[in-house]
Design a protein around this motif. Structure first.
Motif, PDB file in Angstrom:
ATOM      1  N   ALA A 123      -2.087  -5.569   7.656  1.00 29.23           N
ATOM      2  CA  ALA A 123      -1.009  -5.323   6.695  1.00 29.23           C
ATOM      3  C   ALA A 123      -1.134  -6.245   5.486  1.00 29.23           C
ATOM      4  CB  ALA A 123       0.347  -5.503   7.374  1.00 29.23           C
ATOM      5  N   ALA A 124      -1.424  -7.515   5.728  1.00 28.69           N
ATOM      6  CA  ALA A 124      -1.598  -8.471   4.623  1.00 28.69           C
ATOM      7  C   ALA A 124      -2.787  -8.065   3.755  1.00 28.69           C
ATOM      8  CB  ALA A 124      -1.779  -9.886   5.169  1.00 28.69           C
ATOM      9  N   LYS A 125      -3.845  -7.622   4.411  1.00 26.24           N
ATOM     10  CA  LYS A 125      -5.041  -7.207   3.679  1.00 26.24           C
ATOM     11  C   LYS A 125      -4.743  -5.994   2.793  1.00 26.24           C
ATOM     12  CE  LYS A 125      -9.946  -6.326   4.424  1.00 26.24           C
ATOM     13  NZ  LYS A 125     -11.013  -6.216   5.417  1.00 26.24           N
ATOM     14  N   GLN A 126      -3.946  -5.050   3.315  1.00 25.69           N
ATOM     15  CA  GLN A 126      -3.570  -3.870   2.532  1.00 25.69           C
ATOM     16  C   GLN A 126      -2.771  -4.262   1.289  1.00 25.69           C
ATOM     17  OE1 GLN A 126      -1.535  -1.347   5.332  1.00 25.69           O
ATOM     18  NE2 GLN A 126      -3.396  -0.177   5.766  1.00 25.69           N
ATOM     19  N   ASP A 127      -2.010  -5.354   1.401  1.00 25.63           N
ATOM     20  CA  ASP A 127      -1.234  -5.851   0.263  1.00 25.63           C
ATOM     21  C   ASP A 127      -2.047  -6.796  -0.605  1.00 25.63           C
ATOM     22  OD1 ASP A 127       1.014  -4.390   0.925  1.00 25.63           O
ATOM     23  OD2 ASP A 127       1.920  -6.010   2.085  1.00 25.63           O
ATOM     24  N   HIS A 128      -3.321  -6.964  -0.262  1.00 24.46           N
ATOM     25  CA  HIS A 128      -4.229  -7.845  -1.011  1.00 24.46           C
ATOM     26  C   HIS A 128      -3.729  -9.284  -1.041  1.00 24.46           C
ATOM     27  CE1 HIS A 128      -6.255  -4.182  -2.248  1.00 24.46           C
ATOM     28  NE2 HIS A 128      -5.097  -3.720  -2.683  1.00 24.46           N
ATOM     29  N   LEU A 129      -3.204  -9.721   0.107  1.00 22.28           N
ATOM     30  CA  LEU A 129      -2.702 -11.087   0.229  1.00 22.28           C
ATOM     31  C   LEU A 129      -3.329 -11.766   1.434  1.00 22.28           C
ATOM     32  CD1 LEU A 129       1.097 -10.368  -0.313  1.00 22.28           C
ATOM     33  CD2 LEU A 129      -0.430 -11.514  -1.926  1.00 22.28           C
ATOM     34  N   PRO A 130      -3.609 -13.056   1.334  1.00 26.35           N
ATOM     35  CA  PRO A 130      -4.072 -13.773   2.516  1.00 26.35           C
ATOM     36  C   PRO A 130      -2.931 -13.855   3.538  1.00 26.35           C
ATOM     37  CG  PRO A 130      -4.416 -15.068   0.505  1.00 26.35           C
ATOM     38  CD  PRO A 130      -3.589 -13.880   0.141  1.00 26.35           C
ATOM     39  N   ALA A 131      -3.259 -13.674   4.793  1.00 22.02           N
ATOM     40  CA  ALA A 131      -2.238 -13.715   5.849  1.00 22.02           C
ATOM     41  C   ALA A 131      -1.479 -15.045   5.833  1.00 22.02           C
ATOM     42  CB  ALA A 131      -2.886 -13.475   7.211  1.00 22.02           C
ATOM     43  N   ALA A 132      -2.166 -16.127   5.555  1.00 22.95           N
ATOM     44  CA  ALA A 132      -1.512 -17.441   5.519  1.00 22.95           C
ATOM     45  C   ALA A 132      -0.446 -17.494   4.429  1.00 22.95           C
ATOM     46  CB  ALA A 132      -2.539 -18.546   5.311  1.00 22.95           C
ATOM     47  N   GLN A 133      -0.713 -16.867   3.293  1.00 23.41           N
ATOM     48  CA  GLN A 133       0.269 -16.854   2.207  1.00 23.41           C
ATOM     49  C   GLN A 133       1.519 -16.082   2.625  1.00 23.41           C
ATOM     50  OE1 GLN A 133      -1.253 -15.415  -1.538  1.00 23.41           O
ATOM     51  NE2 GLN A 133       0.779 -15.030  -2.357  1.00 23.41           N
TER      52      GLN A 133
END
Length: 113
Positions: free
Chosen positions: A22-32
């Motif tokens: 899900a984080a990848k789909q939003d183009h965000l690092p999971a940690a962020q």
């Protein structure tokens, strides 16, 4: 700036994988995303604590102040926006300070005048 620390916790494999996807789909690092969730949780916790701290007398005082403000706005032929009403309720409930409430500007014109 304070040093960063590492946090380790256990989570189900499928939950971790789904979260990472899900984080990848939003183009965000999971940690962020996790840091933002943590900040949101901390803020909500503080709001709950502030809400618990407001006395019934203070809540009544705030309700009267908001009613006065609404009356003043209505006399000008305006209607508070839904965002302004939400800010007013947050102020009444003790979840935001007066400064946040008084900074709300969005209003809508009354069309029945």
């Amino acid at each position: 700036m304070p040093k960063e620390v590492q946090m380790t916790f256990r989570v189900e494999l499928d939950l971790r994988d789904n979260f990472a996807d899900a984080a990848k789909q939003d183009h965000l690092p999971a940690a962020q995303v996790l840091r933002e969730f943590m900040r949101t949780y901390v803020n909500q916790s503080r709001e709950r604590a502030a809400n618990d701290a407001i006395s019934p007398a203070e809540k009544r005082r705030r309700e009267r102040a908001v009613a006065f403000a609404r009356g003043s706005v209505n006399l000008e032929g305006l209607t508070p926006s839904s965002a302004a009403e939400l800010a007013a309720q947050r102020f009444i409930d003790g979840m935001s300070p007066l400064s946040e409430f008084t900074q709300m500007k969005p209003i809508e014109q009354n069309h029945d005048r």
